[in-house]
Design a protein around this motif. Structure first.
Motif, PDB file in Angstrom:
ATOM      1  N   SER A   1       0.920  -1.100   0.086  1.00  0.00           N
ATOM      2  CA  SER A   1       0.040   0.074  -0.189  1.00  0.00           C
ATOM      3  C   SER A   1       1.003   1.241  -0.110  1.00  0.00           C
ATOM      4  O   SER A   1       0.658   2.233  -0.663  1.00  0.00           O
TER       5      SER A   1
ATOM      6  N   LEU B   1     -16.663  -7.331  -6.765  1.00  0.00           N
ATOM      7  CA  LEU B   1     -16.602  -5.761  -6.150  1.00  0.00           C
ATOM      8  C   LEU B   1     -17.906  -5.262  -5.738  1.00  0.00           C
ATOM      9  O   LEU B   1     -19.113  -5.582  -6.315  1.00  0.00           O
TER      10      LEU B   1
ATOM     11  N   GLY C   1     -19.249  -1.832  -5.048  1.00  0.00           N
ATOM     12  CA  GLY C   1     -19.070  -0.386  -4.951  1.00  0.00           C
ATOM     13  C   GLY C   1     -17.363  -0.296  -5.437  1.00  0.00           C
ATOM     14  O   GLY C   1     -17.127  -0.790  -6.333  1.00  0.00           O
ATOM     15  N   MET C   2     -16.648   0.180  -4.325  1.00  0.00           N
ATOM     16  CA  MET C   2     -15.039   0.143  -4.499  1.00  0.00           C
ATOM     17  C   MET C   2     -14.594  -0.745  -3.766  1.00  0.00           C
ATOM     18  O   MET C   2     -13.508  -0.799  -3.432  1.00  0.00           O
ATOM     19  N   LYS C   3     -15.595  -1.629  -2.894  1.00  0.00           N
ATOM     20  CA  LYS C   3     -14.628  -2.289  -1.854  1.00  0.00           C
ATOM     21  C   LYS C   3     -15.038  -4.031  -2.678  1.00  0.00           C
ATOM     22  O   LYS C   3     -15.790  -4.210  -3.283  1.00  0.00           O
ATOM     23  N   ILE C   4     -13.815  -4.567  -2.108  1.00  0.00           N
ATOM     24  CA  ILE C   4     -13.500  -5.791  -2.778  1.00  0.00           C
ATOM     25  C   ILE C   4     -14.237  -6.937  -1.717  1.00  0.00           C
ATOM     26  O   ILE C   4     -13.638  -6.808  -0.414  1.00  0.00           O
TER      27      ILE C   4
ATOM     28  N   ASP D   1      -4.211   3.120 -13.745  1.00  0.00           N
ATOM     29  CA  ASP D   1      -4.804   3.597 -12.415  1.00  0.00           C
ATOM     30  C   ASP D   1      -4.441   2.544 -11.544  1.00  0.00           C
ATOM     31  O   ASP D   1      -4.717   1.511 -11.775  1.00  0.00           O
ATOM     32  N   SER D   2      -3.967   2.864 -10.442  1.00  0.00           N
ATOM     33  CA  SER D   2      -3.594   1.939  -9.357  1.00  0.00           C
ATOM     34  C   SER D   2      -4.426   1.705  -8.322  1.00  0.00           C
ATOM     35  O   SER D   2      -4.107   1.012  -7.374  1.00  0.00           O
ATOM     36  N   THR D   3      -5.808   2.168  -8.556  1.00  0.00           N
ATOM     37  CA  THR D   3      -7.067   1.862  -7.504  1.00  0.00           C
ATOM     38  C   THR D   3      -7.048   0.456  -7.137  1.00  0.00           C
ATOM     39  O   THR D   3      -6.865  -0.049  -6.044  1.00  0.00           O
ATOM     40  N   LEU D   4      -7.228  -0.571  -8.188  1.00  0.00           N
ATOM     41  CA  LEU D   4      -7.522  -1.916  -8.049  1.00  0.00           C
ATOM     42  C   LEU D   4      -6.046  -2.665  -7.193  1.00  0.00           C
ATOM     43  O   LEU D   4      -6.415  -3.070  -6.133  1.00  0.00           O
TER      44      LEU D   4
ATOM     45  N   PHE E   1      -4.179  -1.048  -5.351  1.00  0.00           N
ATOM     46  CA  PHE E   1      -4.256  -0.576  -3.802  1.00  0.00           C
ATOM     47  C   PHE E   1      -5.338  -1.179  -3.143  1.00  0.00           C
ATOM     48  O   PHE E   1      -5.116  -1.738  -1.996  1.00  0.00           O
ATOM     49  N   ALA E   2      -6.383  -1.490  -3.686  1.00  0.00           N
ATOM     50  CA  ALA E   2      -7.520  -2.359  -2.983  1.00  0.00           C
ATOM     51  C   ALA E   2      -7.115  -3.583  -2.620  1.00  0.00           C
ATOM     52  O   ALA E   2      -7.275  -3.968  -1.583  1.00  0.00           O
TER      53      ALA E   2
ATOM     54  N   HIS F   1      -4.675  -4.017   0.489  1.00  0.00           N
ATOM     55  CA  HIS F   1      -5.197  -3.849   1.877  1.00  0.00           C
ATOM     56  C   HIS F   1      -6.051  -5.062   2.200  1.00  0.00           C
ATOM     57  O   HIS F   1      -6.540  -5.047   3.346  1.00  0.00           O
TER      58      HIS F   1
ATOM     59  N   GLY G   1      -1.490   5.792   1.538  1.00  0.00           N
ATOM     60  CA  GLY G   1      -0.565   4.492   1.600  1.00  0.00           C
ATOM     61  C   GLY G   1      -0.164   4.188   2.963  1.00  0.00           C
ATOM     62  O   GLY G   1       0.186   2.883   3.393  1.00  0.00           O
TER      63      GLY G   1
ATOM     64  N   MET H   1     -13.255   0.530 -11.580  1.00  0.00           N
ATOM     65  CA  MET H   1     -12.637   1.027 -10.379  1.00  0.00           C
ATOM     66  C   MET H   1     -12.169   2.641 -10.855  1.00  0.00           C
ATOM     67  O   MET H   1     -11.555   2.987 -10.145  1.00  0.00           O
TER      68      MET H   1
ATOM     69  N   ASP I   1     -12.884   1.509   4.260  1.00  0.00           N
ATOM     70  CA  ASP I   1     -12.145   1.238   3.329  1.00  0.00           C
ATOM     71  C   ASP I   1     -11.372   2.624   2.431  1.00  0.00           C
ATOM     72  O   ASP I   1     -12.403   3.340   2.194  1.00  0.00           O
TER      73      ASP I   1
ATOM     74  N   THR J   1     -10.190   2.993  -0.376  1.00  0.00           N
ATOM     75  CA  THR J   1      -9.965   2.988  -1.863  1.00  0.00           C
ATOM     76  C   THR J   1     -10.510   4.093  -2.550  1.00  0.00           C
ATOM     77  O   THR J   1      -9.900   4.769  -3.475  1.00  0.00           O
TER      78      THR J   1
ATOM     79  N   PHE K   1      -8.424   7.210  -2.064  1.00  0.00           N
ATOM     80  CA  PHE K   1      -7.094   7.039  -2.852  1.00  0.00           C
ATOM     81  C   PHE K   1      -7.334   7.198  -4.379  1.00  0.00           C
ATOM     82  O   PHE K   1      -6.603   8.001  -4.781  1.00  0.00           O
TER      83      PHE K   1
END
Ligand SMILES: Cc1ncc(C[n+]2csc(CCOP(=O)(O)OP(=O)(O)O)c2C)c(N)n1
Ligand SMILES: Cc1ncc(C[n+]2csc(CCOP(=O)(O)OP(=O)(O)O)c2C)c(N)n1
Ligand code: SF4
Ligand code: SF4
Ligand SMILES: [Mg+2]
Ligand SMILES: [Mg+2]
Lengths: 336, 633, 633, 336
Positions: free
Chosen positions: A165, A250, A252-255, A275-278, A280-281, A284, D169, D253, D275, D277, D280
């Protein structure tokens, strides 16, 4: 780094073993990481003299002594900075950084994040045993809250962080995780890191048999593995479980984890998403609430720091001769 | 009145009307608000004097790091120049002329004006508000506060605005030309040629510049300069004007150079002569940043400049680069040296060629960032854990920064060791004429790289220098591992053997001590028949040696040894110290070299110590020396 | 054979069969593989001897940081104890007895065994593999390699396994008891009581412990101990056994204490006596970590322990805490001091009470992390930018770490200054008996906090101590701002005034120099009529003073001044130095105190320097002193 | 910190102005930040003596001298570490950290991230002018690639980072952004930071008129603002544009801008999502490809470091007296 002048005879793992006796505790996870690295290097088609291993201080940082390449066992936390100098001075070298969770994330946090931010072309292997091994067992920035250690007899109170992260927060282009008990997977991930143009961070879940034995077992143990690790592969659905009966979906944005999901709903891994969002998720997801992802979270190329730096030198050289006389006589002068 | 457009009109031809006096040397200080362009005015006057052929020394005095509100004492910026018909080594103690563009500038600088000196003030800078901002309860221009000075009050701003009217420039833009008006007055007063400045205006604002569509700017500045010159000549401002003859300096081509510029040139020269490209890793800090700035403009010399995240990374990066074959260089000031010490110690253990420049400033801690001091000597000598010897050398003047930077690189490469080079804020920012050397004339810096051998020993040593081989990563057959743990002799492997550690500690010490054979013997200046020996080091050379010449000229016998090498000391230093009744060390610190001299030679040494963030005053030193000599007799 | 369960059976009652010899003092070293439990064996033998009433000193010798493969020389762990019927100050030079549990242990330690000394070896540790790992081409037990020693070969492992058979323990588990078998043999040989150890076994493995369901473990260890004791008695192993009488130490209650433990106690005592809670910020590093570990177990004393991200943060956090009213403390070793220097310098400028402990180890750089050295003295004195004086004091023995830690806190709080306390790996890990003080008997540490006043002056000074007031955030009416820039006298506001900087620099220096009035005058031990004065400091006290007693006993006249205060020096030190023909400084570095003494007093001082990562050998020092005395005469 | 003993007379902004003359360049953005802080403090109901301002080195770090509270102008980059000591020594204080983009992210990166990771209860105001002001204009870790500065005459080659991404992060619980040209918004965000229990990071887009003038104008200028800033409010849709005609929508995402989106498709801000995400992803939206989000990205409470640390002391004290005699006599002793 150049792959031009590969040596006559192809290299073998033996070529990378130094004469020095390896001195980690019997059973230490570091042995298998050493084996994995010595297994990968010969496959890269790079002559041995072009490999450089730079480390900080820690059990893990003894690593360079065991490699029959150029090696520099520097000071605590500064390996990425030393390695940056090495790479800038000779971009032709493939520079590996060996570090620990304390070395990289505690005292070395600043150099770690700036090397990644600049995208210095370093291959960083972070041995994460979630403890300070060399100094006999104090907790580290990756130790769980409540860790009882010599410096925290009543349990640690610091919230830990995830190296991945943090790396993504610093804009790292290549971020991966593997484990010391899966030599094959280590080999694949390390090979990918070597192939990646730019800084590559590989976190290795490593077991310290003395001070944090079995710390990773709840998720990477032989028994626990299937239900607690999820293997990330670009373009592949994120399924896990003995019969791959579980999947990450997925919301929303939560896995979240879902039992028996349909193929359509399972998240498909995209390591190449700019995009590094995925990533990053995913970085975590932690035990016990989630399966722990291993594999390549992100592999996106970014401009290379050493190339940009050297390009300016080349451009300047193309424009002007390095003429001392001219330099001395520049500006207004007079004669007596 | 001559046409403003004709440079010839103001070019040094002395004007018959006013008598012209010969003077030997003059010290002028231009002082005004940060926004008034005093640094530029001073630089232009300096260039004109240099080109005219005087010897000279300058000293800028910037406001402290912080930006102060316009008009306040804290916001005053000044530039001092000392020019002369004979050789000089300091920017001067007392001022012959002080130019004060506002009340705050007067307040901050009047104390340095010599009795009977000329004080030029811009009346426009002494209004209600200005006095208030300068915290004057009443105007210093009244009530005889300035009796004893030759006060010359001019509405410089007003006259400037009128002088540039024809260009169409108005308001603030017009007022901004006032520094050129002032410069013009001073040009007249000291009979300086204006060509250089007129050319400069052209090069900066002329048709070939980005101002080409704004010809009024160049024109206005020219006009202001000319107006100032003519104003001084026509109006009954000055009883007379002055001429300072050419100095007879050694023949040759000269340029003006500051210490930081000279250091940049020296490093680049060493890089060319040794054939090793520079990897310069640094983190900005006053007053060392200009070395980073200077080098980053010279990339065509193969210089890589790396602005690191902090001083630790800067130091670590050059250690890594040096191991890889670059000439590793970093520069900083005191606080940065503290941070570099651990990584510098790694270079001591790894025996790698790096140069660490400390441009000293006032300490401790953040201290006085923009002021000069010599208080990092002990830090550079001893500020590392364990027994960790490194060569420590110091530059004595702005131009000497060239020679010492060059020498630091030579020693680092020849002995495979980090080298500490000390300069200070005073010589780093001050400037003086520099007799430009022919690159061919510089001593060679041979570099020998290790070549593949059967059983390579990274810690084998050159019998003469005790240097270890330089084996570059990338070289087939020289693969080796080094690090910060103690190493076995020869093989360089980790060794915890008691005897080996003792032996290696002595090898490291012997290598540095051996450098004494490779540096010039210590010279003694002044009157060597004296009982008093004054030992100085670093940036105080100019003031101390001037004070000693003054003493000797007045029959006060004093000898002078100025050290450029502090570790190791020149071989003959002990003998020299022993030859005098008394040894005194004037330093801009509380007695650091004094301690090292006494400690090394086991003799009593006295200190003269001052930490005012400024160079010594020559007259103050003369007085001190005089008392001491009296006391001995 | 006595029942293993009866402690009485092995409790010191000497056995009639064998003659018993009186000896004055004995040095034993237990050496084996890291896994063999030698530290435990040594500690148990030490406790038994302490409780029996001997004076003693111990020295553990751990393998270097890295974990080495079992059976190799690098993996050897040793524990040395010197116990005596008279007062002793060192763990001893030559060994009377060496216990070697395997070939590597023999190889690593045999050199220190006295000629004619007893060598006990476990035959099980001398197999093919063991010899190979120890890099012996042939067994040292054969071919008279060990002639001249009284070699006693016992299959300790084998006998142990059999002795514990009845408990059901087998294999590795059974073998692990071999250190108790060895201990039993040594208990018999030196006629030590076993109660303490038996109790210890009970407390560690007994019914009240987590091993309560594994009674066999306690039983096996007891059995092994008893078996070893009885084996030594019955079998014709030793010609005789020995008794070392009680020493007549000052009456009182004692405990064994190591330097790091003592430092922890001293800091806690100072906290209680001053009423200021401790904020301890630190980053782990060998050999200082145990202070962090020790303090973090004492939270009921109000101690906050903060394991920071690095040494810079550790130092910075205690500076912040000290400003806020805590007793700020940090400890580290050489590399950490380098990193702390900038933030420590902030404490010098901010004038805040912090204690910085440097547990010295071998340098430079990573150096020899587990070995002792005295080479950080100059770093602590001078390793900060600018003129930055701080008190520097040093502990002379394990128990003295208590007094000096207490003293460091007292000085920090009384003078509002950072204080550097130096110890070293040798006294930090070594232990000795400590006469437990009554808490009431400790000197008071009064603390005066600033109280709200009209126009609070953060840099006003106590006329006597020159300390500035301690004004704690949270106090209404004392709001103030401080920082690292130079401060104006009294007000503490930022000041760039030249005179102010000079004055403040002298105030800071005077404050520290003034502490000389507040510390004990320097004492001189040994023969004060001698021509030779030996000056030592820190952890070498035991070896140096023992060597000097030996000299004087043998008619070699030597005087001894051991320094605990290095900055400032005691007021009478100069006078003392002046009173002797020759001054010599033995140090475990290349001559650091020597430089400071010569430099401070301007006299010649000679150094005796050794950096082998170990304490001096008394006999080696005696020889040196002898030669010097001869040379003077 | 306690809000018990509020002073008799309510405090005003004047109470927080120190007698020292403020010394920033005319027009510097720092002035308005100072005004905003002096405006917020009196509203918090905390007595003046309980406020502490700790700063590093930089133009911004002069801030404490201008506040009539306790203040410590420390050394470059170390303010968060000094402040951690202050908070640990007296949890009753409200501790603010004033720092710059160089001070916090370059030399101070390590302390910055560890203070956030541990959730030390500090209110960190990061003055981001994307330049080193005090040392006369070198580029910083937030400067765009190609920034021409005294140390980069040919343009900088380092990839910049986002302070907010880095903070997330490092697991930061409260992360926000505001701008020096919007005093009202600054006030709201700073008040929220003060109210948040735990470390709170507020990035202020600040203009350096001398060395990086107008660096933020492309997105926060009077003209550009409407189309280039998006105001984040918890529970509100992320709309922007002169008529709020544009909105942020989610594509997988990835956050994208859409013209005239329907209410249903516009992303609704959730600052309280455990979360991180979303926060971020938002922290990576940058000009010109995206509108720049301002407001509170994340406000999630995490265990407080000082509380956990002091709880252990309290617990220990409840169990045992701080008795020196007992301590000295612990373990085995003997009498002679
Ligand atoms: C400046 C400095 N501070 C502290 C140390 C002590 N030290 C060495 S390694 C280490 C931590 C090692 O932990 P990690 O990086 O996780 O490596 P590991 O031993 O677990 O592989 C510490 C605190 C040091 N060598 N140098
Ligand atoms: C140890 C150390 N290194 C370097 C410096 C010089 N320095 C002071 S402030 C600064 C950077 C300031 O930039 P920033 O933090 O962005 O603050 P700003 O001036 O822009 O508000 C530097 C490099 C210093 N004071 N101390
Ligand atoms: S201490 Fe832990 S990490 Fe270190 S070598 Fe032993 S097992 Fe490995
Ligand atoms: S330099 Fe820039 S940041 Fe610093 S005070 Fe001036 S305008 Fe503000
Ligand atoms: Mg670890
Ligand atoms: Mg900035």
């Amino acid at each position: 780094m150049s792959t031009v002048d590969t040596p006559s005879a192809p290299l073998t793992r033996k070529d990378f073993a130094s004469p020095v006796a390896v001195r980690w505790c019997p059973g230490c996870g570091d042995y298998s990481i050493l084996a994995a690295v010595q297994g990968v290097l010969p496959t890269l088609g790079i002559p041995r003299e072009k490999f450089v291993f730079v480390s900080g201080i820690g059990c893990s940082s003894r690593f360079p002594y065991y490699m029959n390449t150029y090696g520099f066992h520097t000071i605590h936390g500064r390996a990425p900075a030393v390695a940056t100098g090495v790479k800038l001075a000779n971009p032709d070298l493939q520079v590996w950084v060996i570090t620990g969770d304390g070395d990289a994330l505690s005292i070395g946090g600043n150099h770690f994040l700036h090397a990644l931010r600049r995208n210095v072309d370093l291959k960083i292997i972070l041995f994460n045993n979630r403890i300070y091994g060399l100094t006999k067992g104090q907790y580290s920035p990756t130790s769980a809250v409540g860790t009882v250690s010599p410096s925290t007899p009543f349990g640690s109170v610091d919230q830990p962080l995830s190296p991945l992260s943090l790396a993504l927060g610093a804009e790292a282009g290549f971020v991966a995780r593997t484990s010391d008990n899966d030599v094959k997977h280590m080999g694949e991930v390390l090979a990918a890191a070597a192939a990646h143009k730019g800084s590559a961070l590989v976190e290795v879940l490593q077991n310290c048999v003395i001070f944090a034995d079995k710390v990773h077992d709840p998720y990477y143990g032989r028994q626990t593995k299937a239900d607690n690790l999820v293997y990330l592969e670009h373009g592949k659905p994120m399924r896990f479980g003995k019969e791959l009966e579980k999947g990450l979906v997925l919301n929303g944005m939560k896995i979240e984890t879902k039992a028996n999901p349909s193929d359509s709903e399972v998240l498909v891994h995209d390591a190449k998403a700019t995009d590094s969002t995925l990533a990053f998720a995913l970085s975590h997801l932690s035990h016990p609430d989630h399966p722990v992802p291993v594999g390549i979270f992100r592999a996106v190329e970014r401009p290379l720091f050493h190339e940009a730096a050297h390009a300016q030198v080349k451009a300047a050289r193309a424009k002007a001769e390095p003429d001392l006389g001219k330099l001395f006589n520049s500006g207004s002068t007079w004669t007596v | 009145m001559v046409s403003p457009s004709s440079p010839a009109a103001v070019s040094g031809g002395s004007s018959p009307e006013k008598p012209i006096e010969e003077v030997e040397s003059v010290t002028i200080r231009f002082a005004g608000d940060s926004g008034d362009g005093m640094q530029l005015t001073g630089t232009q006057f300096t260039d004109a004097s240099a080109i005219f052929g005087n010897d000279l020394a300058t000293m800028p005095d910037f406001p402290a790091e912080i930006r102060a509100p316009a008009g306040t004492v804290a916001g005053v910026s000044a530039f001092q120049i000392h020019f002369s018909s004979h050789e000089i080594k300091t920017p001067g103690d007392d001022l012959d002329v002080l130019v004060a563009m506002n009340a705050a500038a007067l307040k901050a600088n009047i104390a340095d004006l010599d009795v009977g000196g000329i004080l030029v003030v811009d009346l426009a800078g002494f209004g209600e508000k200005d006095l208030e901002k300068a915290e004057y309860t009443e105007s210093p221009l009244r009530h005889g506060a300035l009796d004893g000075y030759r006060v010359i009050e001019v509405d410089i701003t007003g006259l400037t605005v009128r002088a540039v009217e024809h260009t169409g420039l108005k308001g603030r833009a017009a007022e901004l030309c006032k520094n050129f008006f002032t410069l013009g007055m001073m040009f007249w007063l000291y009979d300086r040629p204006a060509e250089h400045t007129l050319n400069w205006i052209d090069s900066k604002f002329g048709p070939k510049t980005k101002y080409k569509d704004k010809p009024e700017i160049a024109e206005a500045n020219r006009a202001a300069l000319t107006a100032g010159y003519n104003y001084a000549e026509t109006v009954e401002l000055f009883s007379s004007h002055y001429r300072v003859k050419k100095a007879d300096l050694p023949a040759g081509k000269y340029r003006k150079i500051s210490g930081n510029e000279a250091a940049v040139f020296g490093l680049l020269a060493a890089s060319r002569k040794s054939g090793r490209d520079i990897m310069y890793g640094s983190y900005p800090i006053t007053p060392a940043s200009d070395i980073l700035h200077g080098l980053s403009r010279q990339k065509h010399f193969g210089v890589l400049t790396f602005q690191a995240e902090d001083e630790i990374a800067a130091m670590a990066s050059v250690v890594g680069a040096a191991w890889t074959g670059a000439l590793g260089i970093t520069a900083t000031s005191g606080p940065g040296i503290c941070l570099k010490s651990e990584a510098m110690n790694l270079a001591v253990m790894a025996e790698l060629p790096v140069v660490v420049i400390d441009v000293q400033r006032g300490g401790p801690s953040t201290g006085l960032p923009t002021k000069t001091e010599q208080s990092d000597l002990l830090l550079n000598l001893y500020g590392r854990s364990g027994d960790s010897p490194v060569p420590v050398i110091a530059a004595k003047s702005p131009s000497d920064c060239f020679d010492m930077a060059y020498e630091a690189c030579r020693l680092a490469l020849k002995y495979m060791t980090p080298v500490a080079l000390l300069t200070d804020g005073y010589i780093a920012n001050g400037s003086e004429p520099w007799l430009i050397p022919a690159p061919e004339s510089l001593p060679p810096i041979p570099v020998k790289l290790a070549e593949p051998v059967a059983d390579f020993q990274p810690y084998s040593r050159d019998p003469e220098t005790l240097a270890r081989p330089w084996a570059l990563p990338g070289t087939p057959g020289l693969e080796h591992r080094i690090g910060g743990l103690e190493k076995a002799q020869q093989s360089g492997r980790i060794s915890y053997d008691p005897g080996n550690h003792d032996a290696m500690t002595r090898e490291r010490a012997a290598k540095i001590a051996g450098i004494a054979k490779d540096i010039p013997a210590q010279a003694v200046e002044g009157d060597t028949s004296a009982d008093l020996l004054v030992v100085s080091w670093g940036g105080t050379y100019g003031t101390v040696s001037t004070a000693i010449s003054d003493c000797n000229r007045n029959g006060i016998k004093v000898a002078h040894a100025h050290l450029q090498y502090i570790n190791p000391f020149p071989v003959n230093l002990g003998e020299i110290l022993g030859a005098y009744k008394k040894v005194v060390v004037p330093e801009l610190n509380m007695g650091q070299l004094r301690l090292v001299l006494s400690g090394t030679f086991g003799i009593p040494v006295e200190g003269i110590n001052l930490v005012r963030g400024k160079p010594f005053r020559v007259s103050w030193l003369v007085d001190k020396f005089q008392r001491i000599v009296k006391a001995i007799a």
